[in-house]
Design a protein around this motif. Structure first.
Motif, PDB file in Angstrom:
ATOM      1  N   ILE A  49       3.195 -14.769  -7.658  1.00  0.00           N
ATOM      2  CA  ILE A  49       4.277 -14.350  -6.774  1.00  0.00           C
ATOM      3  C   ILE A  49       3.730 -13.278  -5.835  1.00  0.00           C
ATOM      4  O   ILE A  49       3.059 -12.343  -6.282  1.00  0.00           O
ATOM      5  CB  ILE A  49       5.481 -13.788  -7.557  1.00  0.00           C
ATOM      6  N   ASP A  50       4.013 -13.447  -4.564  1.00  0.00           N
ATOM      7  CA  ASP A  50       3.617 -12.471  -3.552  1.00  0.00           C
ATOM      8  C   ASP A  50       4.895 -11.800  -3.051  1.00  0.00           C
ATOM      9  O   ASP A  50       5.667 -12.396  -2.301  1.00  0.00           O
ATOM     10  CB  ASP A  50       2.876 -13.178  -2.419  1.00  0.00           C
ATOM     11  N   TYR A  51       5.132 -10.563  -3.530  1.00  0.00           N
ATOM     12  CA  TYR A  51       6.335  -9.809  -3.167  1.00  0.00           C
ATOM     13  C   TYR A  51       6.047  -8.947  -1.943  1.00  0.00           C
ATOM     14  O   TYR A  51       5.048  -8.231  -1.916  1.00  0.00           O
ATOM     15  CB  TYR A  51       6.738  -8.858  -4.298  1.00  0.00           C
ATOM     16  N   ASN A  52       6.944  -8.980  -0.959  1.00  0.00           N
ATOM     17  CA  ASN A  52       6.818  -8.152   0.235  1.00  0.00           C
ATOM     18  C   ASN A  52       8.141  -7.470   0.532  1.00  0.00           C
ATOM     19  O   ASN A  52       9.201  -8.073   0.356  1.00  0.00           O
ATOM     20  CB  ASN A  52       6.406  -8.999   1.450  1.00  0.00           C
ATOM     21  N   GLY A  53       8.057  -6.224   0.989  1.00  0.00           N
ATOM     22  CA  GLY A  53       9.261  -5.488   1.349  1.00  0.00           C
ATOM     23  C   GLY A  53       8.925  -4.330   2.264  1.00  0.00           C
ATOM     24  O   GLY A  53       7.773  -4.124   2.647  1.00  0.00           O
ATOM     25  N   ARG A  54       9.968  -3.587   2.623  1.00  0.00           N
ATOM     26  CA  ARG A  54       9.809  -2.407   3.475  1.00  0.00           C
ATOM     27  C   ARG A  54      10.611  -1.272   2.856  1.00  0.00           C
ATOM     28  O   ARG A  54      11.642  -1.510   2.226  1.00  0.00           O
ATOM     29  CB  ARG A  54      10.315  -2.698   4.888  1.00  0.00           C
ATOM     30  N   PHE A  55      10.126  -0.050   3.067  1.00  0.00           N
ATOM     31  CA  PHE A  55      10.854   1.113   2.558  1.00  0.00           C
ATOM     32  C   PHE A  55      10.664   2.284   3.504  1.00  0.00           C
ATOM     33  O   PHE A  55       9.699   2.334   4.270  1.00  0.00           O
ATOM     34  CB  PHE A  55      10.427   1.470   1.126  1.00  0.00           C
ATOM     35  N   TYR A  56      11.607   3.221   3.430  1.00  0.00           N
ATOM     36  CA  TYR A  56      11.604   4.361   4.340  1.00  0.00           C
ATOM     37  C   TYR A  56      11.387   5.638   3.540  1.00  0.00           C
ATOM     38  O   TYR A  56      12.101   5.900   2.560  1.00  0.00           O
ATOM     39  CB  TYR A  56      12.943   4.445   5.082  1.00  0.00           C
ATOM     40  N   ILE A  57      10.402   6.427   3.955  1.00  0.00           N
ATOM     41  CA  ILE A  57      10.120   7.717   3.323  1.00  0.00           C
ATOM     42  C   ILE A  57      10.787   8.807   4.167  1.00  0.00           C
ATOM     43  O   ILE A  57      10.471   8.951   5.349  1.00  0.00           O
ATOM     44  CB  ILE A  57       8.596   7.959   3.225  1.00  0.00           C
ATOM     45  N   LEU A  68      -1.059  -6.508 -21.136  1.00  0.00           N
ATOM     46  CA  LEU A  68      -0.376  -5.489 -20.349  1.00  0.00           C
ATOM     47  C   LEU A  68      -1.293  -4.294 -20.112  1.00  0.00           C
ATOM     48  O   LEU A  68      -1.780  -3.673 -21.050  1.00  0.00           O
ATOM     49  CB  LEU A  68       0.909  -5.036 -21.055  1.00  0.00           C
ATOM     50  N   THR A  69      -1.560  -4.017 -18.833  1.00  0.00           N
ATOM     51  CA  THR A  69      -2.438  -2.929 -18.420  1.00  0.00           C
ATOM     52  C   THR A  69      -1.777  -2.189 -17.272  1.00  0.00           C
ATOM     53  O   THR A  69      -1.260  -2.823 -16.348  1.00  0.00           O
ATOM     54  CB  THR A  69      -3.798  -3.492 -17.943  1.00  0.00           C
ATOM     55  N   TYR A  70      -1.779  -0.852 -17.361  1.00  0.00           N
ATOM     56  CA  TYR A  70      -1.221  -0.013 -16.298  1.00  0.00           C
ATOM     57  C   TYR A  70      -2.350   0.684 -15.551  1.00  0.00           C
ATOM     58  O   TYR A  70      -3.269   1.214 -16.175  1.00  0.00           O
ATOM     59  CB  TYR A  70      -0.304   1.070 -16.886  1.00  0.00           C
ATOM     60  N   LEU A  71      -2.274   0.705 -14.232  1.00  0.00           N
ATOM     61  CA  LEU A  71      -3.185   1.473 -13.406  1.00  0.00           C
ATOM     62  C   LEU A  71      -2.357   2.382 -12.505  1.00  0.00           C
ATOM     63  O   LEU A  71      -1.246   2.030 -12.111  1.00  0.00           O
ATOM     64  CB  LEU A  71      -4.078   0.561 -12.558  1.00  0.00           C
ATOM     65  N   LEU A  72      -2.928   3.536 -12.164  1.00  0.00           N
ATOM     66  CA  LEU A  72      -2.227   4.565 -11.416  1.00  0.00           C
ATOM     67  C   LEU A  72      -3.038   4.965 -10.193  1.00  0.00           C
ATOM     68  O   LEU A  72      -4.265   5.034 -10.263  1.00  0.00           O
ATOM     69  CB  LEU A  72      -2.050   5.786 -12.330  1.00  0.00           C
ATOM     70  N   ALA A  73      -2.330   5.201  -9.077  1.00  0.00           N
ATOM     71  CA  ALA A  73      -2.990   5.707  -7.870  1.00  0.00           C
ATOM     72  C   ALA A  73      -1.978   6.512  -7.063  1.00  0.00           C
ATOM     73  O   ALA A  73      -0.787   6.211  -7.078  1.00  0.00           O
ATOM     74  CB  ALA A  73      -3.545   4.562  -7.025  1.00  0.00           C
ATOM     75  N   CYS A  74      -2.473   7.538  -6.368  1.00  0.00           N
ATOM     76  CA  CYS A  74      -1.623   8.369  -5.530  1.00  0.00           C
ATOM     77  C   CYS A  74      -2.033   8.187  -4.073  1.00  0.00           C
ATOM     78  O   CYS A  74      -3.220   8.057  -3.769  1.00  0.00           O
ATOM     79  CB  CYS A  74      -1.731   9.832  -5.928  1.00  0.00           C
ATOM     80  N   VAL A  75      -1.036   8.154  -3.186  1.00  0.00           N
ATOM     81  CA  VAL A  75      -1.292   8.000  -1.753  1.00  0.00           C
ATOM     82  C   VAL A  75      -0.430   8.981  -0.979  1.00  0.00           C
ATOM     83  O   VAL A  75       0.653   9.361  -1.431  1.00  0.00           O
ATOM     84  CB  VAL A  75      -1.005   6.560  -1.263  1.00  0.00           C
ATOM     85  N   ASN A  76      -0.926   9.376   0.170  1.00  0.00           N
ATOM     86  CA  ASN A  76      -0.170  10.253   1.054  1.00  0.00           C
ATOM     87  C   ASN A  76       0.623   9.373   2.012  1.00  0.00           C
ATOM     88  O   ASN A  76       0.045   8.545   2.705  1.00  0.00           O
ATOM     89  CB  ASN A  76      -1.131  11.173   1.812  1.00  0.00           C
ATOM     90  N   LEU A  77       1.937   9.521   2.008  1.00  0.00           N
ATOM     91  CA  LEU A  77       2.790   8.715   2.874  1.00  0.00           C
ATOM     92  C   LEU A  77       3.503   9.612   3.871  1.00  0.00           C
ATOM     93  O   LEU A  77       4.098  10.622   3.489  1.00  0.00           O
ATOM     94  CB  LEU A  77       3.823   7.941   2.042  1.00  0.00           C
ATOM     95  N   LYS A  78       3.443   9.230   5.126  1.00  0.00           N
ATOM     96  CA  LYS A  78       4.138   9.970   6.181  1.00  0.00           C
ATOM     97  C   LYS A  78       5.603   9.564   6.197  1.00  0.00           C
ATOM     98  O   LYS A  78       5.963   8.460   5.764  1.00  0.00           O
ATOM     99  CB  LYS A  78       3.510   9.654   7.536  1.00  0.00           C
ATOM    100  N   LYS A  79       6.430  10.460   6.738  1.00  0.00           N
ATOM    101  CA  LYS A  79       7.832  10.128   6.932  1.00  0.00           C
ATOM    102  C   LYS A  79       7.906   8.893   7.813  1.00  0.00           C
ATOM    103  O   LYS A  79       7.167   8.766   8.781  1.00  0.00           O
ATOM    104  CB  LYS A  79       8.555  11.299   7.605  1.00  0.00           C
ATOM    105  N   GLY A  80       8.799   7.960   7.460  1.00  0.00           N
ATOM    106  CA  GLY A  80       8.989   6.766   8.269  1.00  0.00           C
ATOM    107  C   GLY A  80       8.942   5.491   7.455  1.00  0.00           C
ATOM    108  O   GLY A  80       8.934   5.515   6.222  1.00  0.00           O
ATOM    109  N   MET A  81       8.920   4.373   8.167  1.00  0.00           N
ATOM    110  CA  MET A  81       8.963   3.057   7.552  1.00  0.00           C
ATOM    111  C   MET A  81       7.566   2.642   7.075  1.00  0.00           C
ATOM    112  O   MET A  81       6.564   2.903   7.738  1.00  0.00           O
ATOM    113  CB  MET A  81       9.473   2.044   8.586  1.00  0.00           C
ATOM    114  N   HIS A  82       7.531   1.991   5.904  1.00  0.00           N
ATOM    115  CA  HIS A  82       6.274   1.513   5.319  1.00  0.00           C
ATOM    116  C   HIS A  82       6.458   0.090   4.794  1.00  0.00           C
ATOM    117  O   HIS A  82       7.547  -0.290   4.374  1.00  0.00           O
ATOM    118  CB  HIS A  82       5.820   2.419   4.169  1.00  0.00           C
TER     119      HIS A  82
END
Length: 166
Positions: free
Chosen positions: A61-69, A103-117
């Motif tokens: 499954i290829d899930y795509n969406g948009r979100f606002y920060i 079941l395996t969990y991976l973690l990553a942090c990213v810097n997100l600017k205000k706005g749509m992503h």
């Protein structure tokens, strides 16, 4: 666009024996599903995968969406899956959890600017016996991860207080 704050998941059937995510550009989807969040806890493949009919193994499954920060900053994401998965934000690979595994969990942090992503979560289920797909997040300074629910990331919020709407 009514699907703006949903994940649109395109479903693909994979050849038996597949052990990693396919190149989705070379496949034709067999259907679509929609959801606000990905929170399928580890469960028997016999329960199936929500929204996927006629197939218990060897699908993707290829899930795509948009979100606002609303507030820019560092956001940490945790992606768990059985089998493989990837998280991409604004077309950049954030988490690569792609291979056949329990079941395996991976973690990553990213810097997100205000706005749509843009967000994309790719998932594949290889051979039985379990399925799982969970995406959680937290702001860097928060203590707990919570389910990443696209409905929490609308560009505007309406607050009702008594007889007024702000």
């Amino acid at each position: 666009d009514e699907q703006l704050f949903n994940f649109e998941g395109k479903i693909y059937y994979l050849p038996e024996g597949s052990y990693k995510l396919p190149d989705f550009t070379k496949l034709t989807p067999v259907g679509k599903i929609y959801t606000n969040y990905l929170n399928i806890e580890n469960q028997s493949f016999q329960k199936g995968f929500p929204g996927v009919t006629d197939r218990f193994e060897y699908f993707a499954i290829d899930y795509n969406g948009r979100f606002y920060i609303k507030e820019g900053g560092e956001y940490c994401f945790k992606l768990g899956s059985d089998d493989g998965s990837k998280l991409l934000i604004d077309d950049s690979l954030v988490i690569d959890n792609d291979w056949q595994h329990a079941l395996t969990y991976l973690l990553a942090c990213v810097n997100l600017k205000k706005g749509m992503h843009e967000i994309e979560v790719q998932y594949f289920q290889g051979p039985r016996f379990e399925v799982a797909l969970q995406l959680t997040f937290k702001k860097r300074q928060a203590t707990d991860f919570v389910v990443f629910d696209l409905t929490q990331f609308y560009p505007i919020s309406i607050i009702e207080t008594g007889n007024t709407i702000e």
